[in-house]
Write a protein that holds these residues in place. Structure first.
Motif, PDB file in Angstrom:
ATOM      1  N   GLN A 112       0.807  -1.214   0.000  1.00  0.00           N
ATOM      2  CA  GLN A 112       0.000   0.000   0.000  1.00  0.00           C
ATOM      3  C   GLN A 112       0.846   1.272   0.000  1.00  0.00           C
ATOM      4  O   GLN A 112       0.312   2.368  -0.087  1.00  0.00           O
ATOM      5  CB  GLN A 112      -0.940  -0.004   1.210  1.00  0.00           C
ATOM      6  CG  GLN A 112      -1.876  -1.191   1.241  1.00  0.00           C
ATOM      7  CD  GLN A 112      -2.714  -1.297  -0.009  1.00  0.00           C
ATOM      8  OE1 GLN A 112      -3.339  -0.327  -0.410  1.00  0.00           O
ATOM      9  NE2 GLN A 112      -2.738  -2.454  -0.638  1.00  0.00           N
ATOM     10  N   ARG A 113       2.163   1.138   0.115  1.00  0.00           N
ATOM     11  CA  ARG A 113       3.021   2.323   0.137  1.00  0.00           C
ATOM     12  C   ARG A 113       2.953   3.091  -1.176  1.00  0.00           C
ATOM     13  O   ARG A 113       3.247   4.282  -1.212  1.00  0.00           O
ATOM     14  CB  ARG A 113       4.459   1.921   0.443  1.00  0.00           C
ATOM     15  CG  ARG A 113       4.638   1.416   1.869  1.00  0.00           C
ATOM     16  CD  ARG A 113       6.023   0.912   2.106  1.00  0.00           C
ATOM     17  NE  ARG A 113       6.208  -0.349   1.386  1.00  0.00           N
ATOM     18  CZ  ARG A 113       7.250  -1.131   1.519  1.00  0.00           C
ATOM     19  NH1 ARG A 113       8.230  -0.784   2.338  1.00  0.00           N
ATOM     20  NH2 ARG A 113       7.342  -2.254   0.850  1.00  0.00           N
ATOM     21  N   ALA A 114       2.556   2.451  -2.259  1.00  0.00           N
ATOM     22  CA  ALA A 114       2.456   3.147  -3.545  1.00  0.00           C
ATOM     23  C   ALA A 114       1.474   4.306  -3.458  1.00  0.00           C
ATOM     24  O   ALA A 114       1.635   5.313  -4.149  1.00  0.00           O
ATOM     25  CB  ALA A 114       2.035   2.186  -4.648  1.00  0.00           C
ATOM     26  N   LEU A 115       0.464   4.183  -2.611  1.00  0.00           N
ATOM     27  CA  LEU A 115      -0.487   5.276  -2.443  1.00  0.00           C
ATOM     28  C   LEU A 115       0.223   6.501  -1.873  1.00  0.00           C
ATOM     29  O   LEU A 115      -0.021   7.637  -2.302  1.00  0.00           O
ATOM     30  CB  LEU A 115      -1.642   4.847  -1.532  1.00  0.00           C
ATOM     31  CG  LEU A 115      -2.452   3.639  -2.016  1.00  0.00           C
ATOM     32  CD1 LEU A 115      -3.453   3.212  -0.955  1.00  0.00           C
ATOM     33  CD2 LEU A 115      -3.149   3.945  -3.326  1.00  0.00           C
ATOM     34  N   ASP A 116       1.121   6.290  -0.915  1.00  0.00           N
ATOM     35  CA  ASP A 116       1.904   7.392  -0.345  1.00  0.00           C
ATOM     36  C   ASP A 116       2.867   7.956  -1.375  1.00  0.00           C
ATOM     37  O   ASP A 116       3.056   9.173  -1.468  1.00  0.00           O
ATOM     38  CB  ASP A 116       2.691   6.920   0.880  1.00  0.00           C
ATOM     39  CG  ASP A 116       1.796   6.483   2.020  1.00  0.00           C
ATOM     40  OD1 ASP A 116       0.658   7.000   2.120  1.00  0.00           O
ATOM     41  OD2 ASP A 116       2.228   5.627   2.807  1.00  0.00           O
ATOM     42  N   LEU A 137      13.308   3.443  -6.286  1.00  0.00           N
ATOM     43  CA  LEU A 137      12.664   2.353  -5.552  1.00  0.00           C
ATOM     44  C   LEU A 137      13.595   1.794  -4.474  1.00  0.00           C
ATOM     45  O   LEU A 137      13.154   1.506  -3.357  1.00  0.00           O
ATOM     46  CB  LEU A 137      12.212   1.246  -6.505  1.00  0.00           C
ATOM     47  CG  LEU A 137      11.461   0.078  -5.864  1.00  0.00           C
ATOM     48  CD1 LEU A 137      10.210   0.558  -5.131  1.00  0.00           C
ATOM     49  CD2 LEU A 137      11.084  -0.953  -6.911  1.00  0.00           C
ATOM     50  N   GLN A 138      14.874   1.663  -4.788  1.00  0.00           N
ATOM     51  CA  GLN A 138      15.825   1.175  -3.786  1.00  0.00           C
ATOM     52  C   GLN A 138      15.933   2.151  -2.618  1.00  0.00           C
ATOM     53  O   GLN A 138      15.993   1.741  -1.463  1.00  0.00           O
ATOM     54  CB  GLN A 138      17.198   0.936  -4.423  1.00  0.00           C
ATOM     55  CG  GLN A 138      17.208  -0.263  -5.342  1.00  0.00           C
ATOM     56  CD  GLN A 138      18.488  -0.356  -6.153  1.00  0.00           C
ATOM     57  OE1 GLN A 138      19.098   0.658  -6.515  1.00  0.00           O
ATOM     58  NE2 GLN A 138      18.910  -1.582  -6.451  1.00  0.00           N
ATOM     59  N   HIS A 139      15.947   3.442  -2.930  1.00  0.00           N
ATOM     60  CA  HIS A 139      15.966   4.445  -1.858  1.00  0.00           C
ATOM     61  C   HIS A 139      14.723   4.312  -0.972  1.00  0.00           C
ATOM     62  O   HIS A 139      14.823   4.351   0.258  1.00  0.00           O
ATOM     63  CB  HIS A 139      16.026   5.861  -2.442  1.00  0.00           C
ATOM     64  CG  HIS A 139      17.390   6.317  -2.816  1.00  0.00           C
ATOM     65  ND1 HIS A 139      18.343   6.662  -1.889  1.00  0.00           N
ATOM     66  CD2 HIS A 139      17.969   6.496  -4.032  1.00  0.00           C
ATOM     67  CE1 HIS A 139      19.448   7.044  -2.519  1.00  0.00           C
ATOM     68  NE2 HIS A 139      19.251   6.938  -3.826  1.00  0.00           N
ATOM     69  N   LEU A 140      13.570   4.173  -1.593  1.00  0.00           N
ATOM     70  CA  LEU A 140      12.315   4.066  -0.838  1.00  0.00           C
ATOM     71  C   LEU A 140      12.314   2.817   0.038  1.00  0.00           C
ATOM     72  O   LEU A 140      11.885   2.859   1.191  1.00  0.00           O
ATOM     73  CB  LEU A 140      11.115   4.053  -1.790  1.00  0.00           C
ATOM     74  CG  LEU A 140      10.869   5.375  -2.531  1.00  0.00           C
ATOM     75  CD1 LEU A 140       9.851   5.168  -3.651  1.00  0.00           C
ATOM     76  CD2 LEU A 140      10.411   6.463  -1.579  1.00  0.00           C
ATOM     77  N   ARG A 141      12.794   1.701  -0.503  1.00  0.00           N
ATOM     78  CA  ARG A 141      12.830   0.459   0.274  1.00  0.00           C
ATOM     79  C   ARG A 141      13.816   0.531   1.436  1.00  0.00           C
ATOM     80  O   ARG A 141      13.673  -0.195   2.407  1.00  0.00           O
ATOM     81  CB  ARG A 141      13.161  -0.722  -0.635  1.00  0.00           C
ATOM     82  CG  ARG A 141      11.990  -1.094  -1.511  1.00  0.00           C
ATOM     83  CD  ARG A 141      12.195  -2.394  -2.208  1.00  0.00           C
ATOM     84  NE  ARG A 141      10.983  -2.791  -2.898  1.00  0.00           N
ATOM     85  CZ  ARG A 141      10.968  -3.521  -3.997  1.00  0.00           C
ATOM     86  NH1 ARG A 141      12.097  -3.959  -4.513  1.00  0.00           N
ATOM     87  NH2 ARG A 141       9.833  -3.845  -4.561  1.00  0.00           N
TER      88      ARG A 141
END
Length: 161
Positions: A112-116, A137-141
């Protein structure tokens, strides 16, 4: 399962919560028998206007079946009720095609993080862009804030232009 440790942990937690003892199964059996004796009315929402001509209930589906089917194609091993719950959130993004772009960019349909990320201003195409040695994406993870990634992308575009 999905390749994302956070999503896999969520699936494992969900499965553990659904494991029941013999006592829990007996309580569910009794409750089900008791509810089976009650008159059944389909779930729904009351009509909003008297002039619609319908004073009954309008049927309500929790999730768009198209989303559930698209998610089932990507995650066949996940139980349908978990997919349905996740689809209820994903359908707020927009059409299935947009959600599939997020999934194709590397986010699990259960994440659900894609919503953020979307609310912060990121797009599926941004997830593969590089910010230094890593992709967005790597930074976000690794815990970077979506707003930080948006600001870095904007600065990168400004510096390139």
């Amino acid at each position: 399962m999905t390749g994302d440790p956070g999503v896999d942990a969520l699936i494992q937690q969900w499965a553990a919560e659904r494991e029941q003892s013999a006592e829990d199964r007996e309580a569910d059996r009794i409750a089900s028998a008791w509810l089976a004796d009650m008159p059944q009315a389909p779930p729904g929402i009351p009509g909003q206007r008297a002039r619609t001509g319908s004073t009954g209930w309008a049927p309500l589906e929790a999730a768009d079946p198209g989303y559930v089917e698209a998610m089932r194609d990507r995650l066949p091993e996940v139980p349908v009720d978990l997919l349905s719950a996740a689809a209820g959130w994903w359908q707020m993004i927009g059409p299935v095609a947009e959600a599939e772009k997020w999934w194709d960019a590397g986010l699990s349909p259960l994440d659900q993080r894609a919503l953020d990320y979307r609310a912060a201003g990121l797009t599926p195409a941004d997830l593969g862009k590089r910010l230094g040695p890593m992709t967005v994406l790597q930074h976000l993870r690794r815990g970077s804030a979506p707003a930080w990634c948006v600001a870095r992308l904007a600065r990168q575009r400004r510096d390139a232009g």
